[in-house]
Design a protein around this motif. Structure first.
Motif, PDB file in Angstrom:
ATOM      1  N   PHE A   1       0.956  -1.472   0.154  1.00 49.60           N
ATOM      2  CA  PHE A   1      -0.277  -0.256   0.373  1.00 49.60           C
ATOM      3  C   PHE A   1       0.731   1.414   0.658  1.00 49.60           C
ATOM      4  O   PHE A   1       0.063   2.166   0.167  1.00 49.60           O
ATOM      5  N   LEU A   2       2.484   1.233  -0.610  1.00 47.61           N
ATOM      6  CA  LEU A   2       2.946   2.385  -0.568  1.00 47.61           C
ATOM      7  C   LEU A   2       2.574   2.810  -1.110  1.00 47.61           C
ATOM      8  O   LEU A   2       2.792   4.705  -0.609  1.00 47.61           O
ATOM      9  N   ARG A   3       2.713   2.213  -2.130  1.00 51.68           N
ATOM     10  CA  ARG A   3       1.750   4.775  -2.751  1.00 51.68           C
ATOM     11  C   ARG A   3       0.883   4.944  -2.587  1.00 51.68           C
ATOM     12  O   ARG A   3       0.755   6.381  -2.224  1.00 51.68           O
ATOM     13  N   PRO A   4      -0.566   4.471  -2.311  1.00 52.11           N
ATOM     14  CA  PRO A   4      -1.150   5.150  -2.023  1.00 52.11           C
ATOM     15  C   PRO A   4      -1.251   6.323  -0.722  1.00 52.11           C
ATOM     16  O   PRO A   4      -1.074   7.256   0.041  1.00 52.11           O
ATOM     17  N   ILE A   5      -0.207   5.170   0.292  1.00 58.59           N
ATOM     18  CA  ILE A   5       0.171   5.827   1.827  1.00 58.59           C
ATOM     19  C   ILE A   5       0.979   7.093   0.919  1.00 58.59           C
ATOM     20  O   ILE A   5       0.491   8.658   2.255  1.00 58.59           O
TER      21      ILE A   5
ATOM     22  N   PHE B   1      11.516   1.883 -14.306  1.00 57.37           N
ATOM     23  CA  PHE B   1      11.144   1.525 -12.488  1.00 57.37           C
ATOM     24  C   PHE B   1      11.482   3.106 -12.461  1.00 57.37           C
ATOM     25  O   PHE B   1      11.938   3.832 -12.230  1.00 57.37           O
ATOM     26  N   THR B   2       9.555   3.642 -11.803  1.00 58.25           N
ATOM     27  CA  THR B   2       9.463   5.450 -10.728  1.00 58.25           C
ATOM     28  C   THR B   2       8.921   4.704 -10.286  1.00 58.25           C
ATOM     29  O   THR B   2       8.604   4.708  -9.375  1.00 58.25           O
ATOM     30  N   PHE B   3       9.832   5.898  -8.555  1.00 58.67           N
ATOM     31  CA  PHE B   3       9.797   5.177  -7.510  1.00 58.67           C
ATOM     32  C   PHE B   3       9.353   7.355  -7.155  1.00 58.67           C
ATOM     33  O   PHE B   3       9.978   8.023  -6.780  1.00 58.67           O
ATOM     34  N   GLU B   4       8.023   7.988  -6.871  1.00 57.61           N
ATOM     35  CA  GLU B   4       8.084   8.220  -6.989  1.00 57.61           C
ATOM     36  C   GLU B   4       8.244   9.039  -4.678  1.00 57.61           C
ATOM     37  O   GLU B   4       8.581  10.286  -4.972  1.00 57.61           O
TER      38      GLU B   4
END
Length: 733
Positions: free
Chosen positions: A370-374, A407-410
């Motif tokens: 759930f890391l991206r929405p968190i 890969f992109t980690f915002e």
């Protein structure tokens, strides 16, 4: 008696006029929304939310019920929520849908737009019922209510779904509060009178002066004092996202609170929300804060309203409904699931997060799936709602942005570290020597491990699974303590208190535990053993060793257990940990090693796996304002409640007494809240089997209790019959 349309009526005939209710709700909602710059939107949403109550059908139902039950609105089964949305769409076309979500959802919760999953409950379907608006308008709604301009405030740049949930929170809380003030004015009065954060700041400073005056002059305590001073100094910085990287045992709980209080004083923020990963450890932190701040602290667990908690009051129970208190102590589940909720009861509190300092304790435990929405929600709070976030941990996760091939980690931009030199701080607080196995791929037998542990007078051994814990404990001397989530919360608290007392008294103490002791449990052993796991877990285990620095060096021994870690993230983390620990480095737990660990853990998941339930897709911006609020809320579950089922156990005299009261009084809310401390969650398949065998019984609909005394053991907690075969992957925690 009924000279004008009414909103509510009491059993003794007191009338709450609809005009009064709408204007009062609008005023409250406007005040709430003004905190994040949308007073006009808040006012108009509040003013139109109950237009459907002007319909003759609703008025006839309500008036016919006069003299009956107090909250007679529930008896008037007429759709009064849709008309306000229909009117907004008629007035403002596409933009009116923003108001429609709020009006239509103010009782049942924010709806989905599409009908593919929620059928007639979907907003697109409800807005087809044009007759509902015609019926409301036929009630001669005053022009001063209907004739309203479109708000001038522009939500440009904000995430529209998040912004709508915040506005929704303003309206539903205002609606509840105005209704409460009419029906129960004495209850409404209990919501006032909290001390200001400034007053609490004074209490904190006085407490810390006394604490430091009574502390021994040790190296660890001098370092803790330096950490506290750094937090106070850094609190002067502008609001945003901060990290506090402090080794376990460095006093980060009080230092993070010092940061929050000073930061709020400088920047005018109005409350502090302390977020903890596990319900099992929240009591310790809340109790510590209550010693300082008294009943200004509200403790809010997931699905728990604070009643039955030591120090709770009627006012604190009310504050759990909407977090209208200066200091909130809550869980990851309650905080983040509320941010993505659709139900009114969960959303009421959201507007009170605006203008707050949010401390995320043990930030490394944010669930990767759930890391991206968190992170998107935290960034939205930072950018647009006046929230400062403090990521607090000994093992700082790699949450900054990253771009790589494919890969992109915002991530979170602009994270500022509170401590000037975390690496140097780590070295100065290093109190443990890490001992790795000679062959990092060769498992140890439980029998050999038990022999080695028995040779230690005081030792803590942490394993990955509940069944591992029981197997190893069974091979140990009889006075060995066992800790796992198959023990209810009250039982665990009692055991931990006994363990601490023995350690403080210098008595030999051996403990075998699952990973539940690795966050928020202040134990101090001379030697700790840890089954191979993620690097963060191993570092947290090290934090239970020589915690006060009273020895030159404690010893953390990592071993390879005969069983594999549970499937999923825990197994992936253990695999990364095994590889990193296999590298020939001077210090396997140095701070920079955690950056490498978390980067690999998150990136191994892949971008899609960091939002495994596609939450962001359900809520993505859409030109036609089509959101799936209800579907997103159903998917955003940090704990999969479909895999587990609760059973209430009769631990101790208090547990037995409460279960007896449950049998005689029924499932009253105050009693169920108290019983939360006596609940054990079992895998669904095991729960079903025990129910069929009569080992547990359904005492009321959906409420299960232990069937006989032998099922719960003072050493081990819940003990299903030995013939039951466990699914190992269900037995973690």
């Amino acid at each position: 008696m009924f000279n004008e349309p009414i909103a509510h009526i009491t059993e003794d005939g007191r009338v709450h006029t609809l005009r009064e209710h709408l204007f009062n709700t609008a005023a409250r909602s406007a005040d709430f929304a003004s905190v994040f710059g949308f007073r006009q939107w808040g006012r108009l949403c509040g003013l139109w939310h109950d237009l459907g109550k002007y319909s003759q059908a609703f008025q006839d139902k309500l008036k016919a019920a006069a003299g009956g039950e107090a909250h007679l609105e529930a008896k008037a089964r007429v759709d009064h929520s849709t008309a306000g949305g229909l009117y907004a769409v008629e007035q403002f076309k596409m933009a009116g849908r923003l108001f429609a979500y709020i009006a239509a959802g103010h009782h049942a919760g924010l709806p989905d737009w599409e009908a593919d999953r929620t059928g007639l409950a979907a907003l697109s379907q409800r807005l087809l019922n044009k007759d509902l608006l015609a019926s409301a308008l036929a009630g001669n709604i005053p022009a001063e209510i209907l004739e309203q301009p479109f708000p001038e405030e522009k939500p440009a740049g904000r995430d529209p779904a998040f912004w709508l949930r915040m506005l929704f929170s303003c309206v539903v809380d205002a609606d509840f509060l105005d209704t409460e003030e009419f029906f129960e004015p004495e209850k409404a009065a209990r919501r006032t009178g909290y001390p200001t954060l400034s007053e609490l700041h004074d209490s904190f400073k006085a407490y810390m002066v006394d604490k430091q005056a009574g502390a021994r002059d040790t190296k660890v305590n001098r370092i803790r004092a330096g950490i506290l001073a750094s937090c106070i100094e850094k609190a002067k910085d502008s609001p945003g996202i901060f990290s506090l990287t402090v080794p376990t045992g460095g006093g980060k709980t009080l230092s993070s609170m010092a940061f929050a209080l000073h930061h709020a004083a400088v920047h005018g923020q109005r409350r502090i929300i302390y977020v903890i990963p596990y319900t099992s450890i929240i009591e310790q932190t809340a109790d510590q804060f209550r010693q300082i701040f008294g009943d200004a602290v509200v403790e809010h667990h997931s699905n728990f309203d604070a009643a039955g908690v030591e120090g709770e009051t009627p006012r604190s129970r009310l504050a759990c409904e909407n977090w209208d208190a200066p200091i909130i102590v809550t869980t990851n589940v309650q905080f983040f699931e509320s941010l993505f909720a659709s139900r009114t009861s969960r959303c009421r509190k959201l507007h009170n997060i605006a203008g707050s300092v949010v401390i995320l304790d043990e930030a490394q435990l944010l669930p990767p799936e759930f890391l991206r929405p968190i992170l998107k929600a935290l960034d939205e709070l930072r950018k647009h709602y006046g929230v400062t976030v403090l990521l607090c941990t000994a093992t700082q996760p790699a949450l900054g942005p990253h771009k790589a091939s494919g890969f992109t980690f915002e991530g979170l931009e602009g994270i500022r570290e509170v401590m000037e030199d975390p690496a140097n701080l780590y070295n100065s607080l290093k109190r443990v020597e890490v001992k790795l196995p000679e062959n990092i791929h060769e498992p140890e037998t439980w029998e050999n491990l038990a022999e080695e542990l028995t040779r230690q007078p005081s030792v803590l051994c942490i394993v990955n699974r509940r069944d591992d814990c029981r197997i190893l404990w069974s091979l140990m001397p009889k006075d060995t303590f066992h800790l796992s989530a198959l023990m209810c919360g009250a039982h665990r608290s009692d055991k931990i208190a006994r363990i601490k007392a023995r350690l403080d008294g210098g008595l030999p103490t051996r403990v075998v535990s699952t990973q539940l002791v690795e966050a928020g449990v202040d134990l101090d052993f001379p030697a700790v053993y840890r089954a191979m796991a993620g690097l963060d877990s191993i570092a947290q285990a090290a934090g239970r060793c020589n915690r006060e620095g009273l020895m030159e060096k404690g010893t953390l021994t990592v071993f390879i257990p005969p069983s594999r870690p549970p499937v999923g993230v825990l197994r992936q983390a253990a695999g990364i940990g095994t590889r990193l620990l296999g590298e020939n480095v001077t210090d396997p737990l140095a701070p920079h090693r955690f950056t490498a660990f978390f980067r690999e853990l998150y990136w191994l998941q892949g971008e899609e796996r960091l939002d495994a339930q596609n939450i962001l897709k359900e809520l993505k911006p859409d030109r036609e304002l089509r959101f799936s609020f209800r579907s997103a809320a159903e998917k955003f579950k940090l704990i999969d409640d479909t895999a587990q089922a609760p059973v209430i156990v009769t631990y101790g005299e208090e547990g037995a007494k409460l279960v007896g009261q449950l049998s005689s009084l029924g499932p009253e809310r105050w009693l169920l809240r108290k019983l939360q401390r006596y609940v054990v969650n079992l895998p669904k398949h095991l729960h079903k089997r025990l129910l069929a065998e009569g080992a547990i019984r359904e005492i009321h609909a959906g409420i299960y209790v232990q069937g006989h005394g032998a099922l719960y053991n003072d050493d081990l907690g819940f003990c299903p019959e030995k013939s039951i075969i466990y699914d190992p992957d269900d037995l973690i925690g």
